[in-house]
Design a protein around this motif. Structure first.
Motif, PDB file in Angstrom:
ATOM      1  N   HIS A   9       0.943  -1.360   0.021  1.00 39.73           N
ATOM      2  CA  HIS A   9      -0.023   0.036  -0.033  1.00 39.73           C
ATOM      3  C   HIS A   9       1.087   1.215  -0.173  1.00 39.73           C
ATOM      4  CE1 HIS A   9      -3.290  -2.611   1.233  1.00 39.73           C
ATOM      5  NE2 HIS A   9      -3.979  -1.873   0.522  1.00 39.73           N
ATOM      6  N   LEU A  10       1.817   1.250   0.906  1.00 35.15           N
ATOM      7  CA  LEU A  10       2.717   2.534   0.919  1.00 35.15           C
ATOM      8  C   LEU A  10       3.815   2.597  -0.532  1.00 35.15           C
ATOM      9  CD1 LEU A  10       4.164   2.113   4.809  1.00 35.15           C
ATOM     10  CD2 LEU A  10       2.418   3.490   3.772  1.00 35.15           C
ATOM     11  N   GLY A  12       2.628   1.732  -3.410  1.00 34.67           N
ATOM     12  CA  GLY A  12       1.598   1.891  -4.268  1.00 34.67           C
ATOM     13  C   GLY A  12       1.280   3.622  -4.260  1.00 34.67           C
ATOM     14  N   ALA A  13       1.219   4.025  -2.968  1.00 33.65           N
ATOM     15  CA  ALA A  13       0.830   5.184  -2.920  1.00 33.65           C
ATOM     16  C   ALA A  13       2.037   6.421  -2.970  1.00 33.65           C
ATOM     17  CB  ALA A  13       0.615   5.816  -1.218  1.00 33.65           C
ATOM     18  N   MET A  14       3.108   5.551  -3.083  1.00 35.16           N
ATOM     19  CA  MET A  14       4.342   6.519  -3.268  1.00 35.16           C
ATOM     20  C   MET A  14       4.838   6.567  -4.784  1.00 35.16           C
ATOM     21  SD  MET A  14       6.729   5.429  -0.052  1.00 35.16           S
ATOM     22  CE  MET A  14       8.212   5.436  -1.258  1.00 35.16           C
ATOM     23  N   GLY A  16       2.475   4.975  -7.330  1.00 33.43           N
ATOM     24  CA  GLY A  16       1.456   5.052  -8.324  1.00 33.43           C
ATOM     25  C   GLY A  16       1.427   3.737  -9.204  1.00 33.43           C
ATOM     26  N   ARG A  17       0.218   3.786  -9.960  1.00 31.49           N
ATOM     27  CA  ARG A  17       0.134   2.337 -10.685  1.00 31.49           C
ATOM     28  C   ARG A  17       1.200   2.052 -11.710  1.00 31.49           C
ATOM     29  NH1 ARG A  17      -5.274   2.970 -13.809  1.00 31.49           N
ATOM     30  NH2 ARG A  17      -4.008   4.339 -15.065  1.00 31.49           N
ATOM     31  N   ALA A  38      -9.752   3.606  -6.032  1.00 35.72           N
ATOM     32  CA  ALA A  38      -8.558   4.301  -5.753  1.00 35.72           C
ATOM     33  C   ALA A  38      -8.397   5.690  -6.254  1.00 35.72           C
ATOM     34  CB  ALA A  38      -7.241   3.602  -6.416  1.00 35.72           C
ATOM     35  N   ASP A  39      -8.918   5.937  -7.400  1.00 35.53           N
ATOM     36  CA  ASP A  39      -9.172   7.417  -8.044  1.00 35.53           C
ATOM     37  C   ASP A  39     -10.028   8.108  -7.176  1.00 35.53           C
ATOM     38  OD1 ASP A  39      -7.337   6.879 -10.359  1.00 35.53           O
ATOM     39  OD2 ASP A  39      -8.986   6.572 -11.465  1.00 35.53           O
ATOM     40  N   ALA A  42      -8.017   8.987  -3.880  1.00 33.60           N
ATOM     41  CA  ALA A  42      -7.112   9.824  -3.934  1.00 33.60           C
ATOM     42  C   ALA A  42      -7.721  11.157  -4.192  1.00 33.60           C
ATOM     43  CB  ALA A  42      -6.473   9.606  -5.534  1.00 33.60           C
TER      44      ALA A  42
END
Length: 71
Positions: A9-10, A12-14, A16-17, A38-39, A42
């Protein structure tokens, strides 16, 4: 497995896809639903859910209430 989940998760947050290879994304069940959520997540900080005097904000609130009922 919990540590891997949190790390994923972290990251992915940092990053991105785009940091996830297409080969993995192609196998992901409900990919479209996950990407839409997710969009939405965000942009959650910019949702105008309590601005009753603004018709545009009321329409936006109705959109998210319909999309995520039960809150």
């Amino acid at each position: 497995d919990s540590t891997g989940l949190i790390a994923g998760h972290l990251l992915g947050a940092m990053r991105g896809r785009s940091a996830i290879t297409e080969r993995w994304l192609a196998l992901l069940e409900l990919r479209g639903v996950i990407e839409e959520m997710a969009d939405d997540l965000a942009t959650a900080g910019s949702w105008r859910l309590d601005e009753r005097d603004d018709p545009e904000a009321c329409a936006e609130e109705e959109y998210y209430v319909q999309r995520y009922p039960g809150g």
